[in-house]
Design a protein around this motif. Structure first.
Motif, PDB file in Angstrom:
ATOM      1  N   ARG A  87       0.816  -1.221   0.000  1.00 12.61           N
ATOM      2  CA  ARG A  87       0.000   0.000   0.000  1.00 12.61           C
ATOM      3  C   ARG A  87       0.842   1.261   0.000  1.00 12.61           C
ATOM      4  NH1 ARG A  87      -2.481  -4.134   0.988  1.00 12.61           N
ATOM      5  NH2 ARG A  87      -4.751  -4.363   0.772  1.00 12.61           N
ATOM      6  N   GLY A  88       2.090   1.101  -0.429  1.00 14.24           N
ATOM      7  CA  GLY A  88       2.918   2.279  -0.676  1.00 14.24           C
ATOM      8  C   GLY A  88       3.695   2.799   0.499  1.00 14.24           C
ATOM      9  N   ALA A  89       3.721   2.066   1.609  1.00 16.07           N
ATOM     10  CA  ALA A  89       4.506   2.515   2.757  1.00 16.07           C
ATOM     11  C   ALA A  89       5.978   2.191   2.555  1.00 16.07           C
ATOM     12  CB  ALA A  89       4.003   1.850   4.037  1.00 16.07           C
ATOM     13  N   GLN A  90       6.846   2.994   3.147  1.00 14.86           N
ATOM     14  CA  GLN A  90       8.276   2.702   3.212  1.00 14.86           C
ATOM     15  C   GLN A  90       8.498   1.958   4.529  1.00 14.86           C
ATOM     16  OE1 GLN A  90      10.640   6.294   2.514  1.00 14.86           O
ATOM     17  NE2 GLN A  90       8.855   7.196   1.497  1.00 14.86           N
ATOM     18  N   VAL A  91       8.472   0.638   4.472  1.00 12.14           N
ATOM     19  CA  VAL A  91       8.349  -0.160   5.681  1.00 12.14           C
ATOM     20  C   VAL A  91       9.574  -1.030   5.908  1.00 12.14           C
ATOM     21  CG1 VAL A  91       7.102  -2.017   4.480  1.00 12.14           C
ATOM     22  CG2 VAL A  91       6.804  -1.730   6.950  1.00 12.14           C
ATOM     23  N   VAL A  92       9.917  -1.206   7.182  1.00 11.39           N
ATOM     24  CA  VAL A  92      10.968  -2.118   7.621  1.00 11.39           C
ATOM     25  C   VAL A  92      10.389  -2.945   8.764  1.00 11.39           C
ATOM     26  CG1 VAL A  92      13.288  -2.345   8.611  1.00 11.39           C
ATOM     27  CG2 VAL A  92      12.786  -0.471   7.023  1.00 11.39           C
ATOM     28  N   ALA A  93      10.768  -4.230   8.827  1.00 14.85           N
ATOM     29  CA  ALA A  93      10.289  -5.113   9.885  1.00 14.85           C
ATOM     30  C   ALA A  93      11.471  -5.668  10.666  1.00 14.85           C
ATOM     31  CB  ALA A  93       9.459  -6.260   9.298  1.00 14.85           C
ATOM     32  N   THR A  94      11.329  -5.740  11.991  1.00 14.89           N
ATOM     33  CA  THR A  94      12.360  -6.353  12.822  1.00 14.89           C
ATOM     34  C   THR A  94      11.752  -7.463  13.665  1.00 14.89           C
ATOM     35  OG1 THR A  94      12.090  -4.927  14.781  1.00 14.89           O
ATOM     36  CG2 THR A  94      13.523  -4.126  13.016  1.00 14.89           C
ATOM     37  N   ASP A  95      12.570  -8.455  13.956  1.00 16.20           N
ATOM     38  CA  ASP A  95      12.180  -9.497  14.901  1.00 16.20           C
ATOM     39  C   ASP A  95      13.447 -10.089  15.493  1.00 16.20           C
ATOM     40  OD1 ASP A  95       9.401 -11.064  15.513  1.00 16.20           O
ATOM     41  OD2 ASP A  95      11.128 -12.397  15.781  1.00 16.20           O
ATOM     42  N   VAL A  96      13.330 -10.616  16.698  1.00 19.95           N
ATOM     43  CA  VAL A  96      14.475 -11.221  17.363  1.00 19.95           C
ATOM     44  C   VAL A  96      14.748 -12.631  16.857  1.00 19.95           C
ATOM     45  CG1 VAL A  96      13.224 -12.243  19.306  1.00 19.95           C
ATOM     46  CG2 VAL A  96      15.559 -11.408  19.645  1.00 19.95           C
ATOM     47  N   SER A  97      13.755 -13.257  16.206  1.00 24.38           N
ATOM     48  CA  SER A  97      13.845 -14.657  15.810  1.00 24.38           C
ATOM     49  C   SER A  97      14.299 -14.802  14.360  1.00 24.38           C
ATOM     50  CB  SER A  97      12.490 -15.348  15.986  1.00 24.38           C
ATOM     51  OG  SER A  97      12.467 -16.603  15.339  1.00 24.38           O
ATOM     52  N   PHE A  98      15.432 -15.459  14.163  1.00 20.79           N
ATOM     53  CA  PHE A  98      15.892 -15.734  12.807  1.00 20.79           C
ATOM     54  C   PHE A  98      14.948 -16.709  12.101  1.00 20.79           C
ATOM     55  CE2 PHE A  98      19.789 -14.568  15.120  1.00 20.79           C
ATOM     56  CZ  PHE A  98      20.242 -13.531  14.324  1.00 20.79           C
ATOM     57  N   GLY A  99      14.352 -17.623  12.866  1.00 20.33           N
ATOM     58  CA  GLY A  99      13.420 -18.579  12.283  1.00 20.33           C
ATOM     59  C   GLY A  99      12.198 -17.906  11.691  1.00 20.33           C
ATOM     60  N   MET A 100      11.644 -16.928  12.394  1.00 17.92           N
ATOM     61  CA  MET A 100      10.485 -16.222  11.874  1.00 17.92           C
ATOM     62  C   MET A 100      10.860 -15.359  10.675  1.00 17.92           C
ATOM     63  SD  MET A 100       7.837 -17.233  13.516  1.00 17.92           S
ATOM     64  CE  MET A 100       6.555 -16.039  13.150  1.00 17.92           C
ATOM     65  N   LEU A 101      12.015 -14.727  10.717  1.00 11.76           N
ATOM     66  CA  LEU A 101      12.429 -13.902   9.584  1.00 11.76           C
ATOM     67  C   LEU A 101      12.695 -14.758   8.347  1.00 11.76           C
ATOM     68  CD1 LEU A 101      14.787 -11.370  11.392  1.00 11.76           C
ATOM     69  CD2 LEU A 101      12.446 -10.974  10.597  1.00 11.76           C
ATOM     70  N   ALA A 102      13.226 -15.954   8.547  1.00 16.16           N
ATOM     71  CA  ALA A 102      13.433 -16.865   7.415  1.00 16.16           C
ATOM     72  C   ALA A 102      12.106 -17.272   6.803  1.00 16.16           C
ATOM     73  CB  ALA A 102      14.212 -18.098   7.867  1.00 16.16           C
ATOM     74  N   ALA A 103      11.109 -17.525   7.661  1.00 14.53           N
ATOM     75  CA  ALA A 103       9.774 -17.839   7.157  1.00 14.53           C
ATOM     76  C   ALA A 103       9.207 -16.661   6.374  1.00 14.53           C
ATOM     77  CB  ALA A 103       8.851 -18.199   8.314  1.00 14.53           C
ATOM     78  N   GLY A 104       9.543 -15.464   6.796  1.00 11.08           N
ATOM     79  CA  GLY A 104       9.084 -14.285   6.081  1.00 11.08           C
ATOM     80  C   GLY A 104       9.662 -14.183   4.679  1.00 11.08           C
ATOM     81  N   ARG A 105      10.899 -14.597   4.517  1.00 14.54           N
ATOM     82  CA  ARG A 105      11.488 -14.575   3.169  1.00 14.54           C
ATOM     83  C   ARG A 105      10.752 -15.532   2.234  1.00 14.54           C
ATOM     84  NH1 ARG A 105      16.228 -13.962   6.279  1.00 14.54           N
ATOM     85  NH2 ARG A 105      16.752 -16.187   6.166  1.00 14.54           N
ATOM     86  N   ASP A 106      10.298 -16.654   2.784  1.00 15.61           N
ATOM     87  CA  ASP A 106       9.493 -17.571   1.972  1.00 15.61           C
ATOM     88  C   ASP A 106       8.188 -16.911   1.541  1.00 15.61           C
ATOM     89  OD1 ASP A 106      11.426 -19.524   2.275  1.00 15.61           O
ATOM     90  OD2 ASP A 106      10.416 -20.492   3.964  1.00 15.61           O
ATOM     91  N   LEU A 107       7.575 -16.130   2.449  1.00 13.17           N
ATOM     92  CA  LEU A 107       6.331 -15.438   2.108  1.00 13.17           C
ATOM     93  C   LEU A 107       6.569 -14.331   1.087  1.00 13.17           C
ATOM     94  CD1 LEU A 107       4.565 -15.215   5.593  1.00 13.17           C
ATOM     95  CD2 LEU A 107       4.159 -16.856   3.743  1.00 13.17           C
ATOM     96  N   ASP A 108       7.756 -13.719   1.116  1.00  5.17           N
ATOM     97  CA  ASP A 108       8.095 -12.744   0.076  1.00  5.17           C
ATOM     98  C   ASP A 108       7.990 -13.383  -1.300  1.00  5.17           C
ATOM     99  OD1 ASP A 108       8.652 -10.799   1.964  1.00  5.17           O
ATOM    100  OD2 ASP A 108      10.821 -11.063   1.871  1.00  5.17           O
ATOM    101  N   GLU A 109       8.535 -14.599  -1.398  1.00  2.03           N
ATOM    102  CA  GLU A 109       8.513 -15.294  -2.681  1.00  2.03           C
ATOM    103  C   GLU A 109       7.086 -15.680  -3.077  1.00  2.03           C
ATOM    104  OE1 GLU A 109      11.117 -15.718  -4.655  1.00  2.03           O
ATOM    105  OE2 GLU A 109      12.299 -14.583  -3.202  1.00  2.03           O
ATOM    106  N   THR A 110       6.300 -16.106  -2.097  1.00  4.66           N
ATOM    107  CA  THR A 110       4.930 -16.540  -2.365  1.00  4.66           C
ATOM    108  C   THR A 110       4.052 -15.391  -2.840  1.00  4.66           C
ATOM    109  OG1 THR A 110       5.098 -18.281  -0.695  1.00  4.66           O
ATOM    110  CG2 THR A 110       2.883 -17.593  -1.335  1.00  4.66           C
TER     111      THR A 110
END
Length: 268
Positions: A87-110
């Motif tokens: 929706r046009g935001a300049q967004v950054v996401a942080t999390d302490v968990s590498f496992g959750m961030l890795a899952a997020g990269r999969d969702l980027d591809e999806t």
């Protein structure tokens, strides 16, 4: 302090250090199972505030997002940040968990939507002062650290003056009741003022998981100390026709007790 009984789960006083660092390991180990159970409900690119199903598209708690600099802390797989990027935001996401961030990269591809992510503790954000117009989290960071005041202080630091801070947590009143979505969850069994965290021990008696209770007054005091003005406290009602239970959330208890509190705040 003595070790907890191996495998024990309950309310215990525990040292702040092990309790505050347990979240990374727990979410790394459980990221896949968590998303397998809840991912469809949350969506791959959606900002769902709570198990009641309140979504930002309807709630508008962040205000105008297009062109705004927005940070999601405790982002998990960054579903909310991904929705904002679309929706046009300049967004950054942080999390302490590498496992959750890795899952997020999969969702980027999806999804074909990319939300830039950074591994970071919300109590020590790697951004300059005044970097963002909006910061938010939906059940991230705050419940899993003993020093939520440090999260608020860091959010205040990276927000511009007048910037918005929105966070969702388990409604504090729920801590007096068992974590049960049925009728059994309607009878208070603990003092609302008992601030001992809920802790799960590993097989050595160490802290494997910790979640912290704060009263409404505690949350307001922390916000005040960090220089925030509380503009709204949103307590989503359980919607008609929503039959999905999630832990202690569900239609039976949701008809009588609030399950979520969402604080909408503005930096001075």
């Amino acid at each position: 302090m003595a070790a907890l009984p191996p495998g024990e789960a309950g309310f215990h006083d525990v040292p702040d250090g092990p309790a505050g660092s347990a979240a990374r390991g727990w979410w790394d180990a459980n990221a896949h199972d968590y998303l397998a159970e809840h991912g469809e409900f949350l969506g791959a690119a959606d900002l769902c505030w709570c198990p009641e199903g309140l979504r930002e598209e309807q709630a508008g708690l962040l205000g105008t997002v297009a062109g705004r600099r927005i940070l999601e802390v405790g982002a998990g797989a960054a579903q909310g940040a991904r929705w904002l990027a679309g929706r046009g935001a300049q967004v950054v996401a942080t999390d302490v968990s590498f496992g959750m961030l890795a899952a997020g990269r999969d969702l980027d591809e999806t999804t074909g939507l990319r939300a830039p992510t950074v591994a970071a503790d919300a109590r020590a954000l790697p951004f300059a002062d005044g970097s963002f117009d909006v910061v938010f989290t939906a059940f991230g960071a705050i419940p899993f650290v003993p020093d939520a005041d440090a999260v608020h202080a860091e959010v205040a630091r990276v927000l511009r003056p007048g910037g918005r801070w929105v966070f969702a947590v388990t409604h504090p009143i729920r801590w007096a009741f068992p974590d049960d979505p049925s009728e059994r969850g309607l009878t208070a069994i603990r003092s609302y003022f008992d601030r001992r965290p809920y802790v799960e021990a590993d097989q050595t008696g160490g802290v494997a998981y910790a979640e912290f209770h704060r009263t409404l007054g505690d949350h307001v005091a922390d916000l005040n100390c960090a220089g925030f003005h509380l503009e709204r406290l949103v307590e989503p009602e359980w919607p008609a026709g929503h039959e999905r239970s999630w832990g202690g959330w569900g239609p039976v208890r949701g008809a009588y007790l609030p399950g979520t509190a969402i604080f909408v705040c503005r930096r001075a």
